[in-house]
Every structure is written in C-alpha cells, then in structure tokens.
Enzyme design. Structure first.
Site, PDB file in Angstrom:
ATOM      1  N   LYS A 104       0.838  -1.207   0.000  1.00 14.99           N
ATOM      2  CA  LYS A 104       0.000   0.000   0.000  1.00 14.99           C
ATOM      3  C   LYS A 104       0.872   1.256   0.000  1.00 14.99           C
ATOM      4  O   LYS A 104       0.674   2.170  -0.788  1.00 14.99           O
ATOM      5  CB  LYS A 104      -0.871  -0.039   1.261  1.00 14.99           C
ATOM      6  CG  LYS A 104      -2.104   0.788   1.189  1.00 14.99           C
ATOM      7  CD  LYS A 104      -2.933   0.628   2.476  1.00 14.99           C
ATOM      8  CE  LYS A 104      -3.640  -0.715   2.545  1.00 14.99           C
ATOM      9  NZ  LYS A 104      -4.310  -0.930   3.842  1.00 14.99           N
ATOM     10  N   ARG A 136      -2.958   3.542   8.751  1.00 16.67           N
ATOM     11  CA  ARG A 136      -3.326   2.239   8.181  1.00 16.67           C
ATOM     12  C   ARG A 136      -2.126   1.312   8.164  1.00 16.67           C
ATOM     13  O   ARG A 136      -1.007   1.770   7.956  1.00 16.67           O
ATOM     14  CB  ARG A 136      -3.703   2.381   6.700  1.00 16.67           C
ATOM     15  CG  ARG A 136      -4.996   3.002   6.392  1.00 16.67           C
ATOM     16  CD  ARG A 136      -5.028   3.326   4.901  1.00 16.67           C
ATOM     17  NE  ARG A 136      -5.860   4.478   4.686  1.00 16.67           N
ATOM     18  CZ  ARG A 136      -7.138   4.422   4.321  1.00 16.67           C
ATOM     19  NH1 ARG A 136      -7.703   3.266   4.087  1.00 16.67           N
ATOM     20  NH2 ARG A 136      -7.843   5.507   4.176  1.00 16.67           N
ATOM     21  N   GLY A 147      -8.467  -6.451   5.021  1.00 21.51           N
ATOM     22  CA  GLY A 147      -9.169  -6.251   6.287  1.00 21.51           C
ATOM     23  C   GLY A 147      -8.493  -6.870   7.489  1.00 21.51           C
ATOM     24  O   GLY A 147      -9.072  -6.923   8.567  1.00 21.51           O
ATOM     25  N   MET A 199      -5.927  -5.878   9.200  1.00 24.13           N
ATOM     26  CA  MET A 199      -5.581  -4.900  10.235  1.00 24.13           C
ATOM     27  C   MET A 199      -6.343  -3.618   9.940  1.00 24.13           C
ATOM     28  O   MET A 199      -6.276  -3.084   8.844  1.00 24.13           O
ATOM     29  CB  MET A 199      -4.075  -4.681  10.251  1.00 24.13           C
ATOM     30  CG  MET A 199      -3.375  -5.858  10.918  1.00 24.13           C
ATOM     31  SD  MET A 199      -1.600  -5.849  10.754  1.00 24.13           S
ATOM     32  CE  MET A 199      -1.364  -6.676   9.211  1.00 24.13           C
ATOM     33  N   ARG A 219      -4.248  -1.055  -5.612  1.00 22.81           N
ATOM     34  CA  ARG A 219      -3.520  -2.329  -5.481  1.00 22.81           C
ATOM     35  C   ARG A 219      -4.057  -3.267  -6.550  1.00 22.81           C
ATOM     36  O   ARG A 219      -5.125  -3.024  -7.109  1.00 22.81           O
ATOM     37  CB  ARG A 219      -3.719  -2.933  -4.093  1.00 22.81           C
ATOM     38  CG  ARG A 219      -5.175  -3.157  -3.767  1.00 22.81           C
ATOM     39  CD  ARG A 219      -5.370  -3.626  -2.345  1.00 22.81           C
ATOM     40  NE  ARG A 219      -6.809  -3.654  -2.056  1.00 22.81           N
ATOM     41  CZ  ARG A 219      -7.318  -3.886  -0.875  1.00 22.81           C
ATOM     42  NH1 ARG A 219      -6.546  -4.100   0.144  1.00 22.81           N
ATOM     43  NH2 ARG A 219      -8.608  -3.914  -0.698  1.00 22.81           N
ATOM     44  N   HIS A 246     -15.768  -7.757   2.825  1.00 25.81           N
ATOM     45  CA  HIS A 246     -14.785  -8.723   3.299  1.00 25.81           C
ATOM     46  C   HIS A 246     -15.139 -10.130   2.810  1.00 25.81           C
ATOM     47  O   HIS A 246     -14.312 -10.859   2.276  1.00 25.81           O
ATOM     48  CB  HIS A 246     -14.760  -8.667   4.835  1.00 25.81           C
ATOM     49  CG  HIS A 246     -13.809  -9.643   5.447  1.00 25.81           C
ATOM     50  ND1 HIS A 246     -14.211 -10.872   5.898  1.00 25.81           N
ATOM     51  CD2 HIS A 246     -12.481  -9.578   5.651  1.00 25.81           C
ATOM     52  CE1 HIS A 246     -13.159 -11.511   6.374  1.00 25.81           C
ATOM     53  NE2 HIS A 246     -12.099 -10.750   6.234  1.00 25.81           N
ATOM     54  N   SER A 268       7.361 -46.250 -16.854  1.00 22.08           N
ATOM     55  CA  SER A 268       6.394 -45.350 -16.242  1.00 22.08           C
ATOM     56  C   SER A 268       6.485 -45.555 -14.738  1.00 22.08           C
ATOM     57  O   SER A 268       6.324 -46.671 -14.247  1.00 22.08           O
ATOM     58  CB  SER A 268       4.990 -45.659 -16.755  1.00 22.08           C
ATOM     59  OG  SER A 268       4.070 -44.820 -16.097  1.00 22.08           O
ATOM     60  N   CYS A 276       2.752 -42.088 -13.711  1.00 21.87           N
ATOM     61  CA  CYS A 276       1.309 -42.260 -13.811  1.00 21.87           C
ATOM     62  C   CYS A 276       0.638 -42.420 -12.451  1.00 21.87           C
ATOM     63  O   CYS A 276      -0.531 -42.722 -12.372  1.00 21.87           O
ATOM     64  CB  CYS A 276       0.959 -43.433 -14.722  1.00 21.87           C
ATOM     65  SG  CYS A 276       1.569 -44.998 -14.098  1.00 21.87           S
ATOM     66  N   TYR A 312       6.705 -37.190 -19.936  1.00 24.20           N
ATOM     67  CA  TYR A 312       5.318 -36.792 -19.688  1.00 24.20           C
ATOM     68  C   TYR A 312       4.917 -37.107 -18.261  1.00 24.20           C
ATOM     69  O   TYR A 312       5.583 -37.882 -17.565  1.00 24.20           O
ATOM     70  CB  TYR A 312       4.370 -37.520 -20.665  1.00 24.20           C
ATOM     71  CG  TYR A 312       4.307 -39.005 -20.413  1.00 24.20           C
ATOM     72  CD1 TYR A 312       3.415 -39.536 -19.472  1.00 24.20           C
ATOM     73  CD2 TYR A 312       5.171 -39.885 -21.056  1.00 24.20           C
ATOM     74  CE1 TYR A 312       3.385 -40.889 -19.189  1.00 24.20           C
ATOM     75  CE2 TYR A 312       5.149 -41.236 -20.786  1.00 24.20           C
ATOM     76  CZ  TYR A 312       4.256 -41.729 -19.844  1.00 24.20           C
ATOM     77  OH  TYR A 312       4.241 -43.058 -19.543  1.00 24.20           O
TER      78      TYR A 312
HETATM   79  C1  PEP Z   1       1.020 -46.519  -9.025  1.00 28.89           C
HETATM   80  O1  PEP Z   1       1.323 -47.402  -8.229  1.00 28.89           O
HETATM   81  O2  PEP Z   1       1.458 -45.358  -8.925  1.00 28.89           O
HETATM   82  C2  PEP Z   1       0.099 -46.805 -10.120  1.00 28.89           C
HETATM   83  C3  PEP Z   1      -0.159 -45.890 -11.033  1.00 28.89           C
HETATM   84  O3  PEP Z   1      -0.545 -47.996 -10.110  1.00 28.89           O
HETATM   85  P1  PEP Z   1      -1.781 -48.318  -9.136  1.00 28.89           P
HETATM   86  O4  PEP Z   1      -2.191 -47.043  -8.481  1.00 28.89           O
HETATM   87  O5  PEP Z   1      -2.821 -48.891 -10.004  1.00 28.89           O
HETATM   88  O6  PEP Z   1      -1.177 -49.309  -8.205  1.00 28.89           O
END
Ligand code: PEP
Ligand code: MG
Length: 929
Positions: free
Chosen positions: A32, A102, A111, A113, A346, A464, A791, A859, A879
C-alpha cells in the site's frame, strides 16, 4: 547516523534505490505504502503522507515493543512536512490537520488490520473544526468514528459495545438510519464512547494528538502478530517475518456534504474479468461506510451523472494505473467538495474466471506477453473451472429462497453454521458447511476456509466476505437483504419461513441465488474460450508432455478434450470389475482345469477387445499405454470373512427349509460359497500388496496376460482397419527383477506377433515396464535393455520406498506426522524429492544410459500435482499422466515449470538439476557403474 525508518510518499524513489528494486521497495514500504508513493510519483492526486517501514515494525517487535532509535523523531519530522504541504497543523484547532493510520504489509491481507481515521481530533480541535466548517454534524460524526475506531482497534474494546450505543441513540431519536442522527446525537455518542473506553481500559481516551499517533502506530505494529493476521498468513502462505508498514496520511473527507463522496472501484469486473470500471460509492459518507455494507451503495456509473468531472478524472486515472501496473487495479477514492483524491490502489482480487480473462485480454491489449499471462494464472484457478455448478434443470425447477450478489462463482451445498467456530468444527467432522453471517469480519476467516460456501445478509461486492471468498475460490452469495439472521436463536428467516442452524441449503455463487435443500451439481463445461486460449499458450511453453489415466472410452474422450496427448495408464483390471464380467473373472479364478480357465478367458477376450477398440478410437493418433492386470486375484472374489459369515448363516437356515427344491437350491449356493472360500483361503496373503500381483500374476498364470495382449492387438488391428492410427504400449507392472520382465515380455511379444500374423497386419507397438519398487529404479539399466519405456507408478513407489501402506497410512500415523511436522508434505500427494524423487532420477538416468530414446513418464496420483510436475520437468521426464480432470491443471503447471526453470534439456543427464547445488548422482556414489 540513525537508520531511515520513515519515508514520505514523495521519497519512494529513494526507498526503491535503497532497497535495490521495486520488489524491495514493496517489502520495505508494504504494498500500500509503495503504491501510494508510486501514485504520487505518477502525479495522481494522493493526499500527502508518509510510511513507517516494515523494518521499523520488525525492529519494534524484536525489541519487545519499543520504538527503535530515531523512529519517533522521524515520524514527527515527516508529520511537519505533511503540515507544510497541506497548510494545516496537527492538533491546532484553528486549522487542524487530521490523519489516517493504516497498516500495509508487502502482500495485501484484506481487512486483516483495521484503519484508524480522523486521528488528531479532541474536544478542542473538534470545536475549532466546527467553527471552520460550520458543519457540527460532520465534525462530531468524525470525532465519534475516531473514538470508536481507536477504542476497538487500538484499545481492544469490543466494537459491539459501541454499536449498541449508536443503536440506542437511533431508538431514542426515533430514526432508523445513522445519517438521520444530528450533531447533538453524535456529540452525546462521542461522550458515551469515551466513558466506555474509561470503563474498559481504566484510562481516559488520549486527547493529546501526538499520543494518539504514537499509540496508533504501535497498534499497527502489534497487529502483525494478532491471531487473525497469523491465521490469514497461514492460510494464504505468507511468511511471518515480513512485518507490516504503517501509512500515515492527511485525511480528506467524503462526508462534508452533498458535493462529497467516497467509493471503491475495480478497473475491470472482478467476477467475469470484463473490461469496464466497476464499483460502489456513497454520497456524503466515509470510506468505511462503503465496505461495511451498512448503507446501500450506488453503482459507480451513477457517479458519472452526479459528479461528471470527478468521474471522468477517476476513469482516466484508473486506466493510467492499469497501464502502469499492467494489472487490474482495486482503488479507493474520495471526492471532497468536488475535488477527487485517490487513496489507494492495489492489484485487485478476482475470481479464477476473471484472472484468466484479464490475463488473456491484457496480452491482446499489448500490456503483457503470453509468458506473463500463463505465469499469472495458478493451477488451482484452472481447477476452478472444473468446479461443480448446479444442474440447470434442477436450478430452474427449484423455487429460489432468496437472491443476493453473485460475488464468487460455483455451487455449494451444506448445512448452515452461523459462526466460524461451528463451521470449522463441523467441517472437521466431515460435514459440508455453508457459513451464514450477517457480514463477515477478519475473525471469521477460519470458518470461511472450512466452509464449502459463504452466505451473508449484508455487504457488497467489495465486502470482506466477497474478497476472501474470491481469493480462496469459495462460492459466495452476499448482501441477501431478504435474509433476517437471528444469531441468538440460531435461525434465519426469509419471509415467513424459519430455517434452523444445521438445515441444508444450496447457494449459487455464479448467479447469486439461494435454495433450501440440496440441489444436484454438475461439473461445468471447461470450454471457456479464454481458458482454452491460455492453455494453448501454456502448451507452446511447456516441454513436458501430459497424458491421462483413463479406463473407459468416455473418460479417454474427455481427457482428449481437456488436452491429453495420449493415455499414460489404462488399468485393465477395472474392466474386470464391471458386474456382468465379474462372474466370468471369478470362473477363471476358480477354474480347476486348464479347459475351464481357457473357456473363461475366451469369454473375457471379446469384452476386453471391445474396451480397447473404444480407447484406441478415442485416442486416434496418440499413444495408449495399457497396463496388464495388477491386483491380486483374491480382490475379485468376495472377502473371506463375508463368505465365512454367509456360509454359517446359510447352514443355519437349512433346517427351516420344507421342500427338497429349496434344500437343493440352498445346497448349491453353499457349495459355491464353500468353493470360493477354499480358493480365497488358498489365495489369501498376509501382505497382499507385496504378494502375488503385477508381473508375478502374469508369470504364474500366463494365459491371463496373453489373453489381454491378444485383446489389445486384435483391437489394434481392427481399428487400424477402420483407418484409426494406433500406438499401443503394453505395460508390465510391479517388476523388480529383470528376469521377471524378460520372461513375461518374451511370452507376450510372441502372442502379439502371433495375432499380427493372424491378422496380416502390423501395428506400431512397444513393450515397457512400470517402476514401482526401489529395486527396479536401482537396476533400471538392466530393465531398459528389455523395456522400451518406463512409467513410474509413484503410488506404489512411495509405498515401497517409505515402507508405508498407501491404504492405511493416511488413516493413522501419517496424519500425525503431518500435523506434528515429522513430515512436511504428504508423500502420497507430492513426490518426496529426497527419496522417491531421487529414485526417479536414478532410474531415468540409468535407463537412458543404455537406451537413449527411452520414453519415461509417471502415472501415479502425483502426475496431477503441480509441485510434483515441476520435479518431473526437472528430472527430464517425457510426460506426466493424471486423471482427465487434472489434465488442464497439469498443462499449466508444466508450463510454469518451463517458465521457472527453462525448457527441459531433453533427457535427464544425471546432472542433479533437480537437486540444485546437491551433488549429482554419480558424486553420491549411489549409481552403480
Ligand atoms: C502406481 O502405483 O502409482 C500406479 C499408477 O498404479 P496403481 O495405483 O494402479 O497401483
Ligand atoms: Mg501401482
């Protein structure tokens, strides 16, 4: 030389130079204070004033509530300068300077303070001001406000006591609103307020203006450590050692007659993001009246008619400030006898929708670039677009109970709680709560955070309740005038209807409506054009891919619509659980001969094939990773104890049957249950999570996984024939030794080749493995010789790396660990960087050392968690794969990672990037040669 603790607004340049940057100036002067200085520098009409720095606050608190050397003298010197600028003198009845005090920390804490206005008034100054303005009503109204604010904020007298005096006075005078009270009423109210202060504190109200200033400054400093400030900082993730600055500024008055006004405004619509000035104001009022929601405010457009010159000037200033800050501004202004003053600006709080729209619009207006737009929107804000809304039909068919202002979108259903503590404790018990209040105050924030939604009977868009709800994404409806809340009786009335605490209501923060009972909700359409554009920019920035975990074609289609670039995990066993298939699966498990088993598998084959066809079609052209069966077989049979219980009950019933048919039927059931029980007992394991599951199952019953592979390849060939582009990736779970992978893969690849030969067609495919146990990560080079992709199943990898059960830990000790700081983060929610993360790094590095084009992803549930996504970016993964509903969030989080750390260099080269200065894997000697 003593340190510089105090900066005039006009000294903002010096503060910036001393602090080294604008961000440093904001830390020093608070947001401020820095902005007041900045506006002064820009030539915006700001009443003169000065800021006591956050360093001053920290020094004061560190010294056990003592002003550091020189601070008070610097305040006095700065005050002299303000006197010179305004031609008024603090404490001088002939031409009095009044000031506001303030708080203002680096980050806005709405709000948290409170402000103290009209500091410098006492009996003598008040008399002088009456002579000067000939407006005793204004003077005594201002005076009582000072005593009231000073009493509650500085001296800790409960505000209700003061309000009760005003209510009493209104009754006595026979009027219904404060504006009808006369000068003599306010004079009397002020006298009573002073009595209250003496009673509560044992001390008189400080008449000496400099004493007022000193105490007010100290109160702001101390409020930094007040409970509500600490709660807010905890909730908003603001550091506790920043301190607050104190802004002291010449008062200007919006309540000196009908050529005066005061208001608040946003440079764009804070709910939708549309580009137009929006706000509320009141003629002849003080600023607090607008935000407190006590008087009904007028929309800002009406100022254009009443005071066109001031409106035009304000509109131009708002646009200028927006361009200067390159962000939507939230401003306070006052018009004193026709002259416009801007009191504050602000960056405005806004809904997720508004955030996204403003970011996109500002790119198109040339104010910011795409990177900044993408960086501004937080992953949680994208989540917001996936928030439930009420079903349109239900909404239309259900009579509305009442309507108010739609200040924070989304639908919420829950039981009414009339105070923050009740809301919090009910929410802890797992109940969905709607917190209902006349209006909210900073003390209510913990209840608001715990509640699903917020409903108030008064207050405006900038109240508020509205600000806090928007910030935390809570659906909120405020200013529902029809609502009469009786806090003592714990009920509320709308017309003739009485609704008690604990009853269920539904509120629609998108439309501003309130309903009795629970309305069904739906997830909204995420095809908001602004979000779509923003996410497309995120896609241009990110280098990490985003896939989805989906088991059914409809989910895959949704994932694709949300931007998934393939499927990272299809849990095939989920198809087995469908009720019409379960009997066949059970038959397969119960089979005593290969022929019976083959029959069952043959019955399953077309069903699985059909599933895969649907998935391939939905993902036309994109990779689809199909994981072979993972859970232990007993999971497909009824639980052991249920079976034993059923059997005992059936045997008891036998004696009551009268006919042979009944007996026969019952015996048939008993035989089947007995068979199941025997098989369940055989399959039973003390530790099924570490038992016959994953690849182990495929090795023990190869016909099962062969059937799955046949189904995959028959489906792939069938859809390819339709013209669909297929990329199946067959994933083998829970591998810990390369021999497991070798043996399974050999058998399965043979089957795949056989199917393709039968079908006279080839499809582009890969075999790969999941890495879900630490050993697999440590021998990833051996695995990569067999697997074309990895994975990381980070759910199991977390379970096995920590040796804690993913099914039980969160019900027991893990919560204790988190509450007591033994673990900082839940490792099942965010990847544990030091352990699990390290395994991912090592595995990836080892894998790529033997197969440079190894495709690597994750995953587990972590694939949709922004902090984990940042780690995956740093590990150089290809990914992340997450649930379809997390895909848009993951796209944005991956872009943020690229903005923060730069694009991925391609494969993780074991350079320890994710560990910053920590030694790389090789230096630690963990990685085998
Ligand atoms: C995991 O173990 O992270 C996985 C994706 O397999 P699940 O959750 O099916 O065991
Ligand atoms: Mg797993």
């Amino acid at each position: 030389m003593t340190k510089k603790w105090v900066y005039l607004f006009s000294e903002v340049g010096e503060a910036e130079r001393l602090a080294g940057s604008w961000d440093g100036a904001r830390a020093l002067l608070g947001g401020k204070g820095a902005n007041l200085g900045d506006m002064t520098r820009l030539g915006v009409p700001v009443p003169p004033g000065f800021t006591v720095s956050t360093e001053g606050c920290n020094a004061y608190l560190a010294a056990g509530n003592e002003f550091p050397e020189g601070l008070w003298q610097q305040e006095l010197d700065a005050l002299r300068q303000v006197e010179e600028r305004t031609g008024q003198t603090f404490g001088d009845p002939a031409k009095p300077l009044l000031i506001s005090v303030r708080s203002g920390a680096k980050f806005s804490m709405p709000g948290m303070m409170d402000t103290i206005l009209n500091v410098g008034l006492n009996d003598e100054v008040a008399s002088g001001l009456v002579a000067l303005t000939a407006d005793p009503r204004f003077v005594y109204d201002s005076y009582r406000r000072l005593v009231q604010m000073f009493g509650s904020v500085v001296l800790g007298v409960p505000d209700e006591v003061f309000e009760a005096v005003i209510t009493g006075r209104r009754k006595l005078a026979g009027v219904s609103v404060d504006s009808e009270l006369k000068a003599s009423d306010w004079q009397e109210v002020t006298r009573k307020f002073k009595e209250i202060i003496r009673t509560y504190t044992g001390e008189p109200f400080p008449e000496e203006p400099l004493e007022q200033l000193r105490l007010a400054t100290e109160a702001v400093f101390s409020s930094w450590n007040g409970k509500r400030a600490v709660d807010y900082r905890n909730a908003a993730g603001i550091r506790h050692d920043l301190g607050t600055a104190v802004n002291i500024q010449a008062m200007v008055f919006g309540n000196m007659g009908d050529d005066c006004a005061t208001g608040v405004a946003m440079s764009r619509n804070a709910t939708t993001g549309e580009k137009h000035l929006e706000g509320d104001f009141l003629v002849n009022a003080q600023g607090e009246d607008v935000v407190a929601g006590i008087r009904a405010t007028q929309p800002l457009e009406e100022l254009a008619e009443i005071m066109p010159a001031a409106y035009e000037e304000f509109d131009a200033i708002a646009q200028r400030l927006e361009r200067h800050y390159r962000n939507m501004q939230d401003m306070e202004f006052t018009v004193e006898h026709g002259k416009l003053w801007v009191l504050q600006t602000r960056d405005g709080k806004r809904t997720a929708q508004a955030e996204v729209r403003i970011a996109v619009d500002m790119v198109e207006e040339g104010l910011i670039d795409k990177q900044e737009a993408v960086g501004r929107v937080k992953p949680e804000q994208v989540d917001y677009f996936l928030h439930p809304q009420f079903e349109v039909k239900a909404r239309k068919d259900t009579p509305k109970l009442a309507a108010g202002l739609n200040v924070s979108p989304g639908a919420a259903v829950g039981v009414i709680a009339f105070d923050a503590d009740t809301a919090e404790s009910w929410a802890k018990e797992g109940r969905d709560v709607i917190m209902v209040r006349p209006e909210t105050k900073p003390d209510d924030v913990h209840g608001m955070l715990a509640a699903r939604g917020i409903l108030t009977s008064s207050g405006g868009r900038t109240s508020h309740a509205a600000l806090v709800a928007r910030q935390f994404g809570k659906p909120a409806v405020v200013g529902v005038a029809a609502l009469a809340i009786d806090l003592d009786r714990r009920e509320m009335n709308i017309g003739d209807l009485t609704i008690k605490e604990g009853e269920v209501i539904s509120i629609d923060g998108t439309l501003g409506d309130v309903y009795l009972g629970a309305l069904p909700t739906v997830i909204p359409d995420i095809d908001n054009p602004f979000l779509t554009k923003l996410l497309s920019w995120a896609d241009e920035i990110r280098t990490l891919g985003v896939r989805a975990n989906a088991d059914y074609p409809a989910d895959a289609e949704r994932a694709r619509a949300y931007g998934a670039e393939g499927l990272g995990l299809v849990r095939t066993e989920h198809m087995f659980f469908q009720s019409e298939r379960l009997a066949i699966v059970q038959k397969m498990i119960m089979a005593k001969t290969p022929t019976v088993r083959a029959e069952a598998l043959a019955a399953l084959l077309p069903l699985q094939r059909e599933d895969f066809e649907g998935l391939f079609r939905a993902m036309n052209g994109l990779p689809v990773i199909i994981r072979l069966i993972d859970p232990p077989l007993h999971e497909f049979l009824p639980p052991h104890d249920d079976l034993a219980g059923d059997l005992a009950a059936l045997k008891m019933q036998l004696q009551h049957f009268h006919t042979l048919e009944e007996m026969d039927a019952a015996l048939g059931v008993i035989r089947q249950k007995q068979d199941h029980l025997t098989r369940v007992t055989e399959l039973r394991e003390a530790n099924p999570m570490l038992g016959t599951r994953g690849v182990r199952l495929g090795i023990i019953i190869p016909e099962l996984t062969k059937m799955q592979v046949r189904a995959i390849f028959e489906a792939a060939c069938a859809v390819k024939r339709e013209g669909v582009e297929v990329h199946p990736e067959v994933m083998i779970p829970l591998v810990s030794h390369v021999n497991e992978l070798r043996s399974q893969k050999r058998a399965l690849e043979e089957e795949a080749e056989l199917v393709m030969a039968e079908q006279r067609m080839r499809v582009d495919y890969q075999f790969g493995t999941m890495i879900e146990v630490p050993r697999a990560a440590l021998v990833a080079d051996e695995l990569a010789a067999e697997a074309a992709f990895f994975s990381y199943g980070t759910n199991d990898l977390t379970q096995t790396a920590f040796g804690i059960s993913r099914d039980d830990a969160e019900k027991s000790f893990l919560m204790y660990y988190l509450e007591h700081g033994i673990l900082e983060e839940n490792p099942f929610a965010t990847i544990d960087k030091a352990g699990v993360g390290r395994l991912i790094e090592i595995g990836t590095q080892l894998g790529r050392s033997v197969r440079s084009d190894l495709e690597v992803g994750i995953c587990g549930e972590h694939g949709g968690d922004p902090a984990s996504i940042h780690l995956c970016h740093l590990y150089g993964l290809d990914y992340v794969s997450c649930s379809p509903f997390r895909v848009p969030i993951a796209r944005l989080a991956a872009a943020h990672a690229a903005l923060k750390y730069g694009p991925q260099l391609g494969a993780a080269k074991g350079d320890g990037a994710a560990h910053g200065a920590e030694p790389a894997a090789d230096d630690k000697g963990v990685v085998k040669a």
